[in-house]
Write a protein that holds these residues in place. Structure first.
Motif, PDB file in Angstrom:
ATOM      1  N   UNK A 167      40.055  40.882  27.628  1.00  0.00           N
ATOM      2  CA  UNK A 167      39.772  39.985  26.497  1.00  0.00           C
ATOM      3  C   UNK A 167      39.575  38.544  26.971  1.00  0.00           C
ATOM      4  N   UNK A 168      40.285  38.162  28.021  1.00  0.00           N
ATOM      5  CA  UNK A 168      40.219  36.787  28.502  1.00  0.00           C
ATOM      6  C   UNK A 168      38.950  36.478  29.299  1.00  0.00           C
ATOM      7  N   UNK A 169      38.317  37.511  29.880  1.00  0.00           N
ATOM      8  CA  UNK A 169      37.228  37.242  30.826  1.00  0.00           C
ATOM      9  C   UNK A 169      35.862  37.785  30.430  1.00  0.00           C
ATOM     10  N   UNK A 170      35.745  38.472  29.335  1.00  0.00           N
ATOM     11  CA  UNK A 170      34.424  38.822  28.830  1.00  0.00           C
ATOM     12  C   UNK A 170      33.840  40.158  29.271  1.00  0.00           C
ATOM     13  N   UNK A 171      32.628  40.375  28.767  1.00  0.00           N
ATOM     14  CA  UNK A 171      31.946  41.659  28.883  1.00  0.00           C
ATOM     15  C   UNK A 171      31.603  42.047  30.325  1.00  0.00           C
ATOM     16  N   UNK A 172      31.036  41.133  31.098  1.00  0.00           N
ATOM     17  CA  UNK A 172      30.674  41.452  32.485  1.00  0.00           C
ATOM     18  C   UNK A 172      31.914  41.828  33.285  1.00  0.00           C
ATOM     19  N   UNK A 173      32.985  41.066  33.114  1.00  0.00           N
ATOM     20  CA  UNK A 173      34.241  41.384  33.781  1.00  0.00           C
ATOM     21  C   UNK A 173      34.716  42.772  33.366  1.00  0.00           C
ATOM     22  N   UNK A 174      34.588  43.097  32.092  1.00  0.00           N
ATOM     23  CA  UNK A 174      34.992  44.416  31.602  1.00  0.00           C
ATOM     24  C   UNK A 174      34.243  45.541  32.294  1.00  0.00           C
ATOM     25  N   UNK A 175      32.950  45.355  32.528  1.00  0.00           N
ATOM     26  CA  UNK A 175      32.162  46.376  33.232  1.00  0.00           C
ATOM     27  C   UNK A 175      32.658  46.567  34.666  1.00  0.00           C
ATOM     28  N   UNK A 176      33.009  45.473  35.329  1.00  0.00           N
ATOM     29  CA  UNK A 176      33.559  45.568  36.680  1.00  0.00           C
ATOM     30  C   UNK A 176      34.919  46.250  36.635  1.00  0.00           C
ATOM     31  N   UNK A 177      35.751  45.854  35.678  1.00  0.00           N
ATOM     32  CA  UNK A 177      37.096  46.398  35.552  1.00  0.00           C
ATOM     33  C   UNK A 177      37.075  47.917  35.371  1.00  0.00           C
ATOM     34  N   UNK A 178      36.071  48.427  34.678  1.00  0.00           N
ATOM     35  CA  UNK A 178      35.965  49.870  34.445  1.00  0.00           C
ATOM     36  C   UNK A 178      35.824  50.658  35.743  1.00  0.00           C
ATOM     37  N   UNK A 179      35.367  50.023  36.804  1.00  0.00           N
ATOM     38  CA  UNK A 179      35.153  50.709  38.083  1.00  0.00           C
ATOM     39  C   UNK A 179      36.273  50.445  39.096  1.00  0.00           C
ATOM     40  N   UNK A 180      37.254  49.674  38.708  1.00  0.00           N
ATOM     41  CA  UNK A 180      38.294  49.249  39.646  1.00  0.00           C
ATOM     42  C   UNK A 180      39.444  50.239  39.750  1.00  0.00           C
ATOM     43  N   UNK A 181      40.151  50.106  40.869  1.00  0.00           N
ATOM     44  CA  UNK A 181      41.445  50.757  41.019  1.00  0.00           C
ATOM     45  C   UNK A 181      42.491  49.644  41.065  1.00  0.00           C
ATOM     46  N   UNK A 182      43.750  50.040  40.963  1.00  0.00           N
ATOM     47  CA  UNK A 182      44.809  49.050  40.786  1.00  0.00           C
ATOM     48  C   UNK A 182      46.019  49.375  41.650  1.00  0.00           C
ATOM     49  N   UNK A 183      46.645  48.323  42.140  1.00  0.00           N
ATOM     50  CA  UNK A 183      47.912  48.442  42.857  1.00  0.00           C
ATOM     51  C   UNK A 183      48.951  47.639  42.086  1.00  0.00           C
ATOM     52  N   UNK A 184      50.058  48.272  41.771  1.00  0.00           N
ATOM     53  CA  UNK A 184      51.160  47.599  41.090  1.00  0.00           C
ATOM     54  C   UNK A 184      52.259  47.400  42.121  1.00  0.00           C
ATOM     55  N   UNK A 185      52.490  46.154  42.505  1.00  0.00           N
ATOM     56  CA  UNK A 185      53.413  45.832  43.600  1.00  0.00           C
ATOM     57  C   UNK A 185      53.113  46.701  44.820  1.00  0.00           C
ATOM     58  N   UNK A 186      51.821  46.769  45.168  1.00  0.00           N
ATOM     59  CA  UNK A 186      51.300  47.432  46.358  1.00  0.00           C
ATOM     60  C   UNK A 186      51.381  48.960  46.318  1.00  0.00           C
ATOM     61  N   UNK A 187      51.606  49.548  45.129  1.00  0.00           N
ATOM     62  CA  UNK A 187      51.621  50.997  44.963  1.00  0.00           C
ATOM     63  C   UNK A 187      50.464  51.373  44.046  1.00  0.00           C
ATOM     64  N   UNK A 188      49.664  52.355  44.475  1.00  0.00           N
ATOM     65  CA  UNK A 188      48.501  52.770  43.687  1.00  0.00           C
ATOM     66  C   UNK A 188      48.908  53.228  42.302  1.00  0.00           C
ATOM     67  N   UNK A 189      48.145  52.790  41.309  1.00  0.00           N
ATOM     68  CA  UNK A 189      48.372  53.185  39.925  1.00  0.00           C
ATOM     69  C   UNK A 189      47.466  54.384  39.632  1.00  0.00           C
ATOM     70  N   UNK A 190      48.057  55.511  39.333  1.00  0.00           N
ATOM     71  CA  UNK A 190      47.298  56.718  39.007  1.00  0.00           C
ATOM     72  C   UNK A 190      47.166  56.896  37.496  1.00  0.00           C
ATOM     73  N   UNK A 191      48.067  56.285  36.738  1.00  0.00           N
ATOM     74  CA  UNK A 191      48.115  56.440  35.289  1.00  0.00           C
ATOM     75  C   UNK A 191      48.288  55.057  34.668  1.00  0.00           C
ATOM     76  N   UNK A 192      47.318  54.645  33.865  1.00  0.00           N
ATOM     77  CA  UNK A 192      47.390  53.306  33.265  1.00  0.00           C
ATOM     78  C   UNK A 192      48.472  53.201  32.193  1.00  0.00           C
ATOM     79  N   UNK A 193      49.108  54.305  31.851  1.00  0.00           N
ATOM     80  CA  UNK A 193      50.253  54.258  30.936  1.00  0.00           C
ATOM     81  C   UNK A 193      51.549  53.926  31.673  1.00  0.00           C
TER      82      UNK A 193
END
Length: 86
Positions: A42-68
């Protein structure tokens, strides 16, 4: 409700789309990774959202497999777009 502050760090295309290297985002202590991602989307807009859809995430350096996944006492979320090369 208690709030926690998570540092969100952006890399490569995510950094370019967000226009910043990192930011601190305050969310409820009951928030999930998905909740945090909604806030930064919401803070960074539509283009950022498209990039975010393709990203993976690390939470305190541990891969996030479930966004819940609950953020809990985490301190950082890394946003990693797909990388080319090898």
């Amino acid at each position: 409700m208690t709030a926690v502050t998570i540092e969100v760090r952006y890399f490569a295309a995510a950094r370019a789309a967000a226009g910043i290297d990192s930011e601190k985002v305050e969310v409820a202590d009951t928030a999930t990774v998905a909740d945090l991602l909604l806030a930064v989307r919401a803070a960074h807009g539509e283009e950022f959202g498209r990039v975010l859809d393709r990203c993976s995430f690390l939470l305190d350096e541990v891969a996030v497999r479930d966004q819940d996944t609950l953020l809990g006492a985490a301190s950082a979320l890394d946003v990693l777009p797909p990388f080319a090369g090898g």
